[in-house]
Design an enzyme around this catalytic site. Structure first.
Site, mmCIF file in Angstrom:
data_model
loop_
_atom_site.group_PDB
_atom_site.id
_atom_site.type_symbol
_atom_site.label_atom_id
_atom_site.label_comp_id
_atom_site.label_asym_id
_atom_site.label_seq_id
_atom_site.Cartn_x
_atom_site.Cartn_y
_atom_site.Cartn_z
ATOM 1 N N HIS A 176 0.840 -1.191 0.000
ATOM 2 C CA HIS A 176 0.000 0.000 0.000
ATOM 3 C C HIS A 176 0.880 1.247 0.000
ATOM 4 O O HIS A 176 1.751 1.421 0.861
ATOM 5 C CB HIS A 176 -0.914 0.005 1.224
ATOM 6 C CG HIS A 176 -1.924 1.104 1.205
ATOM 7 N ND1 HIS A 176 -3.138 0.994 0.557
ATOM 8 C CD2 HIS A 176 -1.889 2.357 1.712
ATOM 9 C CE1 HIS A 176 -3.803 2.124 0.684
ATOM 10 N NE2 HIS A 176 -3.071 2.971 1.381
ATOM 11 N N ALA A 177 0.674 2.119 -0.981
ATOM 12 C CA ALA A 177 1.548 3.280 -1.169
ATOM 13 C C ALA A 177 1.481 4.225 0.022
ATOM 14 O O ALA A 177 0.402 4.512 0.543
ATOM 15 C CB ALA A 177 1.163 4.021 -2.440
ATOM 16 N N HIS A 202 -6.981 0.201 5.476
ATOM 17 C CA HIS A 202 -7.058 1.235 6.509
ATOM 18 C C HIS A 202 -7.800 0.778 7.760
ATOM 19 O O HIS A 202 -7.635 1.376 8.826
ATOM 20 C CB HIS A 202 -7.712 2.489 5.934
ATOM 21 C CG HIS A 202 -6.955 3.068 4.785
ATOM 22 N ND1 HIS A 202 -6.941 2.471 3.540
ATOM 23 C CD2 HIS A 202 -6.174 4.177 4.683
ATOM 24 C CE1 HIS A 202 -6.180 3.185 2.727
ATOM 25 N NE2 HIS A 202 -5.711 4.224 3.391
ATOM 26 N N TYR A 262 -9.572 11.276 3.554
ATOM 27 C CA TYR A 262 -9.609 11.072 2.104
ATOM 28 C C TYR A 262 -10.871 11.677 1.498
ATOM 29 O O TYR A 262 -10.845 12.179 0.370
ATOM 30 C CB TYR A 262 -9.514 9.583 1.782
ATOM 31 C CG TYR A 262 -8.262 8.944 2.328
ATOM 32 C CD1 TYR A 262 -7.016 9.178 1.744
ATOM 33 C CD2 TYR A 262 -8.306 8.097 3.441
ATOM 34 C CE1 TYR A 262 -5.865 8.597 2.244
ATOM 35 C CE2 TYR A 262 -7.165 7.519 3.956
ATOM 36 C CZ TYR A 262 -5.946 7.771 3.358
ATOM 37 O OH TYR A 262 -4.807 7.209 3.872
ATOM 38 N N HIS A 273 2.782 14.528 -0.200
ATOM 39 C CA HIS A 273 3.049 14.357 1.227
ATOM 40 C C HIS A 273 4.495 14.729 1.547
ATOM 41 O O HIS A 273 4.774 15.443 2.515
ATOM 42 C CB HIS A 273 2.834 12.893 1.641
ATOM 43 C CG HIS A 273 1.416 12.451 1.677
ATOM 44 N ND1 HIS A 273 0.451 13.088 2.411
ATOM 45 C CD2 HIS A 273 0.797 11.391 1.100
ATOM 46 C CE1 HIS A 273 -0.706 12.443 2.282
ATOM 47 N NE2 HIS A 273 -0.516 11.409 1.484
ATOM 48 N N HIS A 280 0.675 12.043 -6.064
ATOM 49 C CA HIS A 280 -0.004 12.161 -4.766
ATOM 50 C C HIS A 280 0.969 11.963 -3.608
ATOM 51 O O HIS A 280 1.033 12.775 -2.678
ATOM 52 C CB HIS A 280 -1.143 11.148 -4.680
ATOM 53 C CG HIS A 280 -1.710 11.020 -3.304
ATOM 54 N ND1 HIS A 280 -2.740 11.814 -2.845
ATOM 55 C CD2 HIS A 280 -1.381 10.213 -2.265
ATOM 56 C CE1 HIS A 280 -3.019 11.503 -1.593
ATOM 57 N NE2 HIS A 280 -2.204 10.529 -1.221
ATOM 58 N N GLU A 281 1.701 10.861 -3.625
ATOM 59 C CA GLU A 281 2.590 10.552 -2.501
ATOM 60 C C GLU A 281 3.688 11.609 -2.358
ATOM 61 O O GLU A 281 4.057 11.981 -1.241
ATOM 62 C CB GLU A 281 3.205 9.155 -2.663
ATOM 63 C CG GLU A 281 2.204 8.007 -2.611
ATOM 64 C CD GLU A 281 1.399 7.959 -1.318
ATOM 65 O OE1 GLU A 281 1.855 8.506 -0.299
ATOM 66 O OE2 GLU A 281 0.299 7.385 -1.333
ATOM 67 N N GLU A 305 -3.638 14.861 2.474
ATOM 68 C CA GLU A 305 -4.010 14.014 1.349
ATOM 69 C C GLU A 305 -4.324 14.831 0.097
ATOM 70 O O GLU A 305 -4.134 14.369 -1.029
ATOM 71 C CB GLU A 305 -5.224 13.165 1.721
ATOM 72 C CG GLU A 305 -4.989 12.170 2.851
ATOM 73 C CD GLU A 305 -3.905 11.161 2.532
ATOM 74 O OE1 GLU A 305 -3.714 10.829 1.341
ATOM 75 O OE2 GLU A 305 -3.230 10.694 3.475
#
Length: 610
Positions: A349-350, A509, A519, A383, A379-380, A407
């Site tokens: 999971h990323a 999750h 999210y 962060h 996306h990552e 997020e």
């Protein structure tokens, strides 16, 4: 997903180890406490959490990227120690609640410390160890989980990919049922015990239950926050229902009445995703004739240009660099897990990590060369750039304005992955940029992920809030889950489920105890951020065609918001970048307005709802 181990609000995600907390102990008599005592307590607590957060992050990184019984045990041990520490500090922070004369920062840090634990263990001896062991066990079980395809075992990342490409309903059903039965069902008893322990811990901290504690982390009363989520959902629900009606019709055309009825809910395994949370993988089924053919496929473009996973991450870095952000450090490339190792079990999971609150930022992915992972990388990295932007804040503020912000940053950047952007980075030829008559197709493709996700993003925590409050009892876990999925998503499982099952556990999750409302908020915030960025960039065309790639003015304003971290209430941060202090679904509705009009025309005369 963010995964960091230093900030107060991240205590649950990478809790810190501390053999002794005597130096942070509050004075014995609460009545005699002063503002100076509170200041001293916060200073000591911040140092403790900062120093040992690094050690905890290193342990949890190894566990996530090298799953063995030994790394499970080490992670469980350090996280148990961290839970005990965080609960102890939270209980002590509560003693200062009525002290007069507290500064803004001390008051804010006390509140963050008291309410920033995702799974609080009670002070009962052994409770923290039991809680940590349960969560580690469930997370690792998920990471090692397998379903079947054609009767053969298939791991988590591969079954996710197969759910997006397979069109045989019998095989889709096999994958869905095997994954949910093999991964979710065995966790049921452990999850119930986890809830029981966490609720005891939340009660000691003065909260009604763990769900109320989660909702307290948004600079507002927990009940007011729940109402806010309902209001936001109300703003976007009509858009979702229009999409649902259209997709159900298309699935009926594809599969026939025996598989998917023209009315009622949609069979969840037909939607191209294990959890029916995003539907973009079945775009080929729903694409309108002519307008639906965009003329390119990002996955094919990446492969044709010889992209490998590292080159994909380099492209993501390039977007942020174009806004004026400094390049990623060399350690990022040396220490990140960009592809799935062939020799060991890992959590695929990323997630994005910040191990030292300086420059040791990393991603953990099992990247495949496809359009979905190209978006995930943008996306990552959002962060990671957020983490680096606020690194000079005091330890209590090393987080996003709220978890939805964290997020949303990468997501709003990913909205800029438009055809024009793909041209600018050399992936797409100018001659293949879709013309204006393809806009419905472009928007529908986006909506199949962005809009389809909204009810799922809301209901996961709706379910957990009900579980924590006791409204959904252990004897009704599955029924409560299925009822919420029907109510909000309008979907049903491919086979009947009963209380021997535990389908929530088949979503990462839930066993990992990662709150999910972030999210849902991020799906809405990203459009607010995007609309603001496009306005700053002077964009005049249709909103969905806007790319602010290369605009350093946008980058400067964005950085001004990011570097605030959690030092101010989230409306202050929102206002810094967008000019508004209110979260809203209106920007998303505006983005998809042309699609909504088109969907309603297509749906004319067809039953809506389920």
């Amino acid at each position: 997903m963010i995964r960091t181990g230093i900030s107060f609000l991240a205590l649950s995600l990478a809790t810190v180890a501390m053999p002794s907390v005597a130096q942070t102990a509050a004075p014995a008599s609460a009545a005699a406490l002063t503002a100076a005592d509170a200041d001293a307590f916060i200073a000591a607590s911040e140092k403790t959490l900062y120093d040992f957060g690094i050690q905890s992050s290193q342990v949890n990184w190894v566990n996530a990227t090298y799953i063995t019984d030994d790394t499970d045990a080490i992670a469980a041990r350090i996280n148990a120690e961290g839970t005990e520490l965080s609960v102890k500090l939270a209980l002590e922070a509560a003693k200062y609640d009525k002290v007069a004369g507290l500064s803004f920062d001390t008051r804010r840090k006390l509140d963050l410390l008291r309410g920033g634990i995702t799974l609080p263990a009670p002070t009962t001896p052994g409770a923290a160890t039991e809680l940590s062991t349960l969560v580690t066990k469930m997370s690792s079980s998920y990471g090692k989980g397998k379903g079947t395809l054609d009767g053969k075992p298939i791991n988590g990342s591969d079954i996710e990919a197969a759910m997006g490409t397979e069109r045989d309903p019998a095989k889709l059903k096999e994958m869905w049922v095997s994954w949910h039965d093999n991964v979710g069902a065995p966790m049921r008893t452990d999850y119930a015990r986890t809830v029981e322990i966490a609720n005891q811990g939340a009660a000691e901290l003065g909260y009604a239950d763990t769900g109320a504690m989660w909702r307290s982390g948004y600079d507002m009363d927990p009940a007011a926050f729940a109402k806010l989520t309902d209001r936001l959902w109300g703003e976007v629900e009509p858009l979702y229902k229009s999409l649902h009606t259209y997709v159900r019709w298309k699935l009926n055309v594809k599969y026939g009445d025996a598989v998917q009825s023209k009315t009622g809910p949609i069979r969840s395994d037909l939607l191209g995703n294990m959890w029916a949370q995003e539907w973009g993988n079945i775009y080929d089924i729903v694409a309108p004739k002519g307008a639906g053919d965009l003329g390119f496929d990002t996955t094919e473009l990446l492969k044709a240009k010889g992209y490998d996973p590292v080159k994909m991450v380099k492209a993501g870095e390039g977007f942020y660099s174009s806004l004026g952000f400094a390049p990623l450090p060399e350690t990022f490339w040396a220490r990140s897990q960009i592809t799935k190792p062939a020799d060991r079990e890992v959590i695929c999971h990323a997630s994005a990590w910040d191990l030292d609150n300086k420059d040791d930022i990393r991603v953990k992915m099992c990247t495949k060369v496809n359009g979905d992972d190209f978006v995930t990388i943008h996306h990552e990295l959002g962060h990671n750039y957020y983490q680096r932007a606020y690194k000079n804040q005091s330890p209590a503020y090393l987080s996003g304005a709220n978890d939805g912000f964290h997020e949303a940053i990468g997501d709003f950047v990913a909205l800029s992955i438009t055809p024009d952007y793909l041209v600018q980075i050399g992936l797409l030829d100018q001659s293949r940029v879709p013309s204006a008559d393809k806009d419905v197709g472009l928007l529908l493709r986006q909506a199949m992920d962005k809009v389809a996700f909204l009810p799922f993003g809301l209901l996961i925590d709706k379910w957990r809030w009900g579980v924590f409050s006791g409204e959904i009892k252990p004897t009704g876990y599955e029924a409560g889950w299925d009822a919420l999925r029907l109510k909000y998503q309008g979907i049903v499982p491919p086979v009947a489920r009963d209380e021997t099952r535990f389908d929530p556990g088949a979503k990462y999750h839930v066993p990992a105890s990662v709150p999910y409302t972030r999210y849902f908020l991020a799906r809405l915030l990203q459009f607010q951020f995007y609309q603001a960025a496009c306005k700053q960039a002077g964009w005049k065309g249709p909103l969905h065609r806007c790319s602010f790639y290369g605009n350093k003015e946008v980058g400067a304003k964005l950085n001004a918001m990011l570097e605030m971290g959690q030092s101010k209430p989230w409306p202050d941060a929102l206002e810094k970048f967008t000019g508004s202090r209110e979260m809203s679904g209106k920007a998303m509705v505006a983005y998809f307005a042309p699609l909504k009009k088109w969907l309603d025309m297509q749906n004319k005369g067809k039953p809506s709802g389920w």
